[in-house]
Design a protein around this motif. Structure first.
Motif, short mmCIF file in Angstrom:
data_model
loop_
_atom_site.label_atom_id
_atom_site.label_comp_id
_atom_site.label_asym_id
_atom_site.label_seq_id
_atom_site.Cartn_x
_atom_site.Cartn_y
_atom_site.Cartn_z
N PRO A 135 13.71 -1.22 1.47
CA PRO A 135 13.23 0.25 1.31
C PRO A 135 11.88 0.35 0.54
CG PRO A 135 15.73 0.14 0.94
CD PRO A 135 14.98 -1.31 0.98
N ALA A 136 11.74 -0.55 -0.41
CA ALA A 136 10.41 -0.44 -1.36
C ALA A 136 9.10 -0.84 -0.22
CB ALA A 136 10.50 -1.02 -2.40
N VAL A 137 9.46 -1.65 0.54
CA VAL A 137 8.47 -2.24 1.39
C VAL A 137 8.07 -1.29 2.43
CG1 VAL A 137 8.02 -4.16 3.04
CG2 VAL A 137 9.08 -4.84 1.11
N ALA A 138 9.19 -0.55 3.06
CA ALA A 138 9.06 0.51 4.09
C ALA A 138 8.34 1.65 3.42
CB ALA A 138 10.46 0.85 4.53
N ALA A 139 8.59 1.87 2.08
CA ALA A 139 7.83 3.17 1.44
C ALA A 139 6.21 2.73 1.23
CB ALA A 139 8.42 3.44 0.00
N MET A 140 6.03 1.41 0.75
CA MET A 140 4.61 1.08 0.82
C MET A 140 3.79 1.12 2.17
SD MET A 140 3.04 -2.62 -0.13
CE MET A 140 3.85 -3.32 1.41
N LEU A 141 4.62 0.44 3.17
CA LEU A 141 3.82 0.53 4.53
C LEU A 141 3.73 1.91 5.01
CD1 LEU A 141 5.76 -2.28 5.99
CD2 LEU A 141 3.39 -2.38 5.32
N GLN A 142 4.44 2.87 4.57
CA GLN A 142 4.33 4.27 4.93
C GLN A 142 3.25 4.84 4.24
OE1 GLN A 142 7.85 6.95 4.16
NE2 GLN A 142 7.58 7.81 5.89
N ALA A 143 2.92 4.46 2.86
CA ALA A 143 1.72 5.19 2.13
C ALA A 143 0.54 4.33 2.92
CB ALA A 143 1.92 4.35 0.83
N LEU A 144 0.61 3.41 3.63
CA LEU A 144 -0.63 2.82 4.32
C LEU A 144 -0.60 3.49 5.59
CD1 LEU A 144 0.04 -0.94 3.55
CD2 LEU A 144 -1.75 0.60 2.39
N ALA A 145 0.18 4.25 6.13
CA ALA A 145 0.20 4.92 7.52
C ALA A 145 -0.70 6.06 7.57
CB ALA A 145 1.67 5.16 7.98
N ALA A 146 -1.86 6.14 6.87
CA ALA A 146 -2.85 7.40 7.09
C ALA A 146 -4.13 6.74 6.87
CB ALA A 146 -2.40 8.19 5.94
N PRO A 147 -5.00 6.90 7.94
CA PRO A 147 -6.37 6.53 7.92
C PRO A 147 -7.09 7.14 6.65
CG PRO A 147 -5.88 7.59 10.08
CD PRO A 147 -4.76 7.72 9.24
N SER A 148 -6.82 7.94 6.00
CA SER A 148 -7.58 8.37 4.79
C SER A 148 -7.22 7.54 3.68
CB SER A 148 -7.38 10.11 4.34
OG SER A 148 -7.85 10.75 5.39
N ARG A 149 -5.84 7.36 3.56
CA ARG A 149 -5.46 6.40 2.30
C ARG A 149 -5.94 5.20 2.73
NH1 ARG A 149 -0.96 9.88 2.88
NH2 ARG A 149 0.37 8.73 4.17
N LEU A 150 -6.28 4.41 3.87
CA LEU A 150 -6.68 3.06 3.91
C LEU A 150 -8.19 3.02 3.76
CD1 LEU A 150 -5.14 2.28 7.34
CD2 LEU A 150 -4.55 1.16 5.26
N LEU A 151 -8.76 4.14 3.83
CA LEU A 151 -10.08 4.36 3.59
C LEU A 151 -10.44 4.53 2.11
CD1 LEU A 151 -11.60 6.51 6.51
CD2 LEU A 151 -11.96 4.51 6.35
N ILE A 152 -9.51 5.01 1.39
CA ILE A 152 -9.53 5.04 -0.14
C ILE A 152 -9.48 3.83 -0.56
CG2 ILE A 152 -8.23 5.86 -2.08
CD1 ILE A 152 -7.79 8.59 -0.55
N LEU A 153 -8.15 3.20 -0.05
CA LEU A 153 -8.14 1.63 -0.65
C LEU A 153 -9.41 0.84 -0.28
CD1 LEU A 153 -4.46 1.17 0.51
CD2 LEU A 153 -5.35 1.47 -1.69
N ALA A 154 -10.07 0.86 0.77
CA ALA A 154 -11.20 0.10 1.07
C ALA A 154 -12.42 0.61 0.32
CB ALA A 154 -11.69 0.58 2.53
N GLN A 155 -12.65 1.69 -0.35
CA GLN A 155 -13.75 2.06 -1.28
C GLN A 155 -13.17 1.58 -2.64
OE1 GLN A 155 -16.28 4.27 -1.02
NE2 GLN A 155 -16.24 3.70 1.12
N LEU A 156 -11.96 1.35 -2.88
CA LEU A 156 -11.60 0.63 -4.00
C LEU A 156 -11.75 -0.81 -4.16
CD1 LEU A 156 -8.62 2.99 -5.06
CD2 LEU A 156 -10.89 3.29 -5.98
N ARG A 157 -11.92 -1.40 -3.00
CA ARG A 157 -12.11 -2.71 -3.11
C ARG A 157 -13.17 -3.22 -4.01
NH1 ARG A 157 -9.95 -6.12 1.19
NH2 ARG A 157 -11.71 -7.56 0.60
#
Length: 114
Positions: A20-42
């Motif tokens: 369930p925790a892994v699924a919740a994390m993957l769900q958090a990644l399932a939005a282009p805006s959130r992926l782009l935020i993470l990319a900026q924070l690299r």
């Protein structure tokens, strides 16, 4: 001998307890805006205002996405005066992003060969 997530040589460990925790994390990644935020924070910590400007998103939207990413354990924030600076939680998040991008490239390349 039973192995768990702390074993350095264990490539992956998934069972009913952590699925369930892994699924919740993957769900958090399932939005282009959130992926782009993470990319900026690299490249290091950034304030919400900087992320908002860099991505062309409204600050409330960026704050909402960051809240979801924080709840999923992907980012952490530190308050500095009136601003909160967010960063990737740890090197595992960077490795996860790299793996996702590499896998996407692999899938696209394989689809092109079919």
């Amino acid at each position: 001998m039973e192995q768990g997530p702390g074993d350095a040589h264990l490539a992956a460990w998934l069972d009913a307890r952590n699925a369930p925790a892994v699924a919740a994390m993957l769900q958090a990644l399932a939005a282009p805006s959130r992926l782009l935020i993470l990319a900026q924070l690299r490249d290091g910590p950034l304030a919400v205002t900087t992320l908002s400007e860099a991505l062309g998103l409204r600050q409330p939207s960026v704050s909402h996405h960051l809240g979801l990413l924080r709840a999923a354990g992907l980012v952490s924030g530190v308050r500095d005066g009136r601003s909160v600076f967010y960063r990737l939680r740890n090197e595992h998040v960077t490795a996860l992003l790299d793996a996702i991008v590499r896998h996407g490239e692999h899938v696209r390349a394989a689809a092109g060969r079919e």
